[in-house]
Write a protein that holds these residues in place. Structure first.
Motif, mmCIF file in Angstrom:
data_model
loop_
_atom_site.group_PDB
_atom_site.id
_atom_site.type_symbol
_atom_site.label_atom_id
_atom_site.label_comp_id
_atom_site.label_asym_id
_atom_site.label_seq_id
_atom_site.Cartn_x
_atom_site.Cartn_y
_atom_site.Cartn_z
ATOM 1 N N CYS A 172 -49.121 9.049 39.879
ATOM 2 C CA CYS A 172 -50.553 8.724 39.874
ATOM 3 C C CYS A 172 -50.974 8.128 38.540
ATOM 4 O O CYS A 172 -51.691 7.126 38.483
ATOM 5 N N GLN A 173 -50.539 8.745 37.484
ATOM 6 C CA GLN A 173 -50.996 8.335 36.162
ATOM 7 C C GLN A 173 -50.527 6.925 35.814
ATOM 8 O O GLN A 173 -51.282 6.124 35.280
ATOM 9 N N LEU A 174 -49.271 6.633 36.138
ATOM 10 C CA LEU A 174 -48.758 5.304 35.831
ATOM 11 C C LEU A 174 -49.335 4.240 36.742
ATOM 12 O O LEU A 174 -49.769 3.183 36.286
ATOM 13 N N SER A 175 -49.355 4.498 38.049
ATOM 14 C CA SER A 175 -49.751 3.469 39.005
ATOM 15 C C SER A 175 -51.231 3.150 38.933
ATOM 16 O O SER A 175 -51.638 1.998 39.110
ATOM 17 N N GLN A 176 -52.056 4.148 38.636
ATOM 18 C CA GLN A 176 -53.493 3.940 38.679
ATOM 19 C C GLN A 176 -54.117 3.777 37.300
ATOM 20 O O GLN A 176 -55.114 3.071 37.152
ATOM 21 N N GLY A 331 -43.847 -3.275 40.961
ATOM 22 C CA GLY A 331 -45.052 -2.477 41.130
ATOM 23 C C GLY A 331 -45.755 -2.887 42.412
ATOM 24 O O GLY A 331 -45.111 -3.151 43.436
ATOM 25 N N PHE A 332 -47.073 -2.961 42.368
ATOM 26 C CA PHE A 332 -47.848 -3.263 43.575
ATOM 27 C C PHE A 332 -47.588 -4.694 44.063
ATOM 28 O O PHE A 332 -47.800 -5.660 43.335
ATOM 29 N N LEU A 333 -47.177 -4.827 45.329
ATOM 30 C CA LEU A 333 -46.936 -6.143 45.917
ATOM 31 C C LEU A 333 -48.219 -6.953 46.012
ATOM 32 O O LEU A 333 -48.207 -8.179 45.852
ATOM 33 N N ASP A 334 -49.342 -6.289 46.265
ATOM 34 C CA ASP A 334 -50.604 -7.013 46.379
ATOM 35 C C ASP A 334 -50.986 -7.700 45.067
ATOM 36 O O ASP A 334 -51.620 -8.768 45.081
ATOM 37 N N ILE A 335 -50.633 -7.099 43.931
ATOM 38 C CA ILE A 335 -50.875 -7.746 42.647
ATOM 39 C C ILE A 335 -50.058 -9.033 42.561
ATOM 40 O O ILE A 335 -50.540 -10.085 42.098
ATOM 41 N N SER A 412 -37.961 -6.907 42.198
ATOM 42 C CA SER A 412 -38.874 -6.474 43.242
ATOM 43 C C SER A 412 -40.141 -7.313 43.348
ATOM 44 O O SER A 412 -40.089 -8.468 43.753
ATOM 45 N N ALA A 413 -41.302 -6.746 42.975
ATOM 46 C CA ALA A 413 -42.556 -7.491 43.099
ATOM 47 C C ALA A 413 -42.527 -8.758 42.256
ATOM 48 O O ALA A 413 -43.156 -9.764 42.615
ATOM 49 N N ARG A 551 -41.026 -2.481 44.559
ATOM 50 C CA ARG A 551 -42.073 -3.149 45.333
ATOM 51 C C ARG A 551 -42.849 -2.041 46.045
ATOM 52 O O ARG A 551 -42.341 -1.392 46.942
ATOM 53 N N ILE A 552 -44.086 -1.832 45.615
ATOM 54 C CA ILE A 552 -44.881 -0.705 46.093
ATOM 55 C C ILE A 552 -46.010 -1.210 46.986
ATOM 56 O O ILE A 552 -46.760 -2.120 46.611
ATOM 57 N N MET A 553 -46.132 -0.601 48.155
ATOM 58 C CA MET A 553 -47.216 -0.938 49.081
ATOM 59 C C MET A 553 -48.320 0.106 48.992
ATOM 60 O O MET A 553 -48.068 1.286 48.744
ATOM 61 N N ARG A 554 -49.542 -0.347 49.216
ATOM 62 C CA ARG A 554 -50.679 0.581 49.311
ATOM 63 C C ARG A 554 -50.973 0.857 50.775
ATOM 64 O O ARG A 554 -50.871 -0.032 51.621
#
Length: 556
Positions: A172-176, A331-335, A412-413, A551-554
């Motif tokens: 949580c701390q890293l991703s957000q 990290g986040f693919l949407d980014i 990944s992303a 590659r992280i999905m939300r």
């Protein structure tokens, strides 16, 4: 205890500390202060084990599940979800504040059964998992490590190198939040093993102990607390380079890029990582060239990328862009989809696919995690609420090509940016070394204080390509697949990132000027920088957390 593979599995091993701490907010940074990197023996990647979690499952089942194992028979994972051997650690990792989630007293076997059923339903290669009795394992992390394929890629590497767990609160701390703890110096490991162990500064974060001590990229760490890096005690080196708590004071003997040797003292503190650095416009005889170092696909990157693109627009317009992804593991693919749109603009991307997810053969049309029909990820043209209010138009450079600086840590992303742009006809020129090769991804899944990551999909671009399991390689000819037009260039620690004299940027600018793959000025073959730096010519490893290497999905 080995709990899974690492993005740098050829050098590092992924290990866990014993025990699973109870959920407690205040000391989180102290507990996870750079808990992702360790010099364990010949240097190992250390991640947290337990403590925190949550994955959208918010209601515990009312009755105890059956415990008898039947090979090939799988109950739905919800039967076992949040039945914890040590309840009270669960949080919802998909909500900004990571609130607590109700869990109940269960057993280790319940946790193992959850992992077994979840893996059988969602793992991309579920039919290659050996079905083992979950009641025979007293550690869910050890059991989870077995729930993957043992198949190999065409080059003989493990097909699944990206199977791991992470402390849920650390996730949580890293991703957000984009925060960690340390000194603000990102270390590059040139040699992991004694007697020739070698560690150097890859770059620094702004306004940190590292910058206060004038640490620069290219500074070599000679000693830590009086212990020699090349052959000294790994425990002492680990404790100093990667402190486990805030306010730790450690001494470092440094050889600066100019050859000066000095001793500095740094005290560990909370570090807010910069997602983007060095955004600038470089004026050349063949046009204005934008440059940015993009290091993390975390939530704050949305705002920082917008600011960087707006800066290039305000100081341009730019004719080309050099995107430095050499240390960006994902990290986040949407980014990634947002940045790809900001590079290419609306003309080549309108109505086109950035990436389509392909799940296992049980789910040809439905996303097994969200339950929704599989829909392609578009080139996002608006903000998504990561760190900017949702729904605002994104700025664009509208460029027909982009130069991408890469390394073995480009994963990944970051690879998805390259693949997505190539899929809609944007020319990608790759300068650097072969990327890590990770066309796979997953949705983070929390249970009982641990967030689990198992490969659930592969990503393909608008041209239906995604088979780059051995990485994208700079080549003389672009074949539309894993061979990308560009130049093989070693990393250059003798110059700062963003300096036009740095080898990779120098070659990119020369290529942009029509000179092709030049030999960088003053660089000897196989050397990481100019001869005066005296470094061995090896591909450096800049360790990243699990979140920053995938590659992280939300979830919607």
């Amino acid at each position: 205890m080995v709990i899974g593979g690492s993005v740098y599995s050829d050098v590092f091993q992924l290990i866990c500390s014993a025990g699973r701490p109870s959920r407690h907010r205040e000391p989180l940074i102290k507990k996870t202060a750079y808990l992702f990197v360790s010099l364990f023996i010949a240097l190992a990647l250390l991640v947290g084990c337990g403590g925190g979690g949550g994955g959208g499952i918010v209601v515990a089942p009312p009755t105890p599940p059956p415990t008898d194992w039947q090979p090939g028979v799988f109950l739905d994972e919800s039967t076992y979800a949040l039945r914890c051997a040590t309840p009270g650690n669960s949080v919802n990792i998909y909500t900004a504040s990571c609130p607590a989630v109700a869990d109940v007293q269960g057993s280790t076997t319940d946790e193992n059964n959850f992992l077994r059923s979840w893996s059988n339903r969602t793992y991309l290669w579920y039919d290659e998992i050996v079905d083992r009795d979950p009641g025979l394992y007293n550690d869910p992390h050890a059991y989870f490590a077995l729930l993957k394929t043992t198949a190999q890629s065409p080059t003989g590497a493990p097909r699944d190198k990206f199977h791991f767990t992470q402390d849920s609160e650390a996730y949580c701390q890293l991703s957000q939040g984009g925060v960690s703890a340390g000194y603000g110096a990102e270390w590059a490991i040139l040699e992991a093993s004694p007697p020739n162990r070698e560690i150097i500064v890859a770059y620094t974060e702004p306004n940190t102990p590292a910058t206060a001590n004038n640490l620069l990229r290219g500074a070599v760490v000679l000693e830590v607390d009086g212990v020699a890096v090349n052959n000294g005690n790994a425990g002492v080196l680990n404790a100093g380079l990667f402190p486990s708590a805030l306010n730790e004071s450690h001494d470092f003997t440094i050889r600066d890029p100019d050859g000066t040797v000095r001793i500095i003292t740094m005290v560990s503190q909370v570090i807010t990582n910069a997602m983007v650095q060095n955004a600038q416009v470089i004026d050349t005889q063949t046009g204005a060239v934008g440059y940015m170092t993009f290091n993390y696909h975390r939530a704050p990157a949305e705002e920082e990328l917008i600011d960087a693109v707006n800066l290039l627009i305000a100081n341009g317009p730019v004719d080309d862009l050099v995107l430095d992804l050499r240390y960006n593991g994902g990290g986040f693919l949407d980014i990634a989809a947002q940045l790809a749109y900001m590079i290419a603009g609306s003309e080549p991307t309108a109505g086109r696919t950035f990436e389509t997810l392909q799940f296992n053969d049980k789910f040809p049309a439905t996303n097994p995690v969200t339950g929704q029909p599989i829909t392609p990820t578009p080139f996002h043209d608006k903000t998504l609420g990561f760190s900017v209010v949702e729904g605002q138009d994104l700025p664009t450079l509208s460029l027909p090509r982009v130069f991408v600086l890469t390394s073995g840590g480009t994963c990944s992303a970051s690879e998805a940016i390259m693949n997505g742009l190539r899929g809609v006809g944007v020319d990608v020129i790759q300068i650097g070394s072969t990327t890590c090769g990770k066309p796979y991804g997953f949705y983070a899944q929390e249970n009982c204080g641990t967030t689990y990551f198992t490969i659930q999909f592969r990503g393909v671009n608008d041209a239906n390509y995604g088979d780059y399991t051995d990485g994208f390689e700079p080549s003389a000819v672009d074949d539309g697949e894993a061979q990308v037009l560009g130049c093989q260039v070693a990393d250059d620690f003798s110059e700062q990132l963003g300096n036009p004299a740095e080898n990779r940027l120098e070659v990119a600018l020369a290529f942009q000027a029509g000179q092709g793959c030049i030999t960088p000025v003053g660089a000897a073959p196989g050397e990481l920088g100019k001869p005066a730096l005296q470094l061995r010519g090896r591909e450096p490893i800049v360790p990243r957390s699990p979140f920053d290497s995938n590659r992280i999905m939300r979830r919607p």
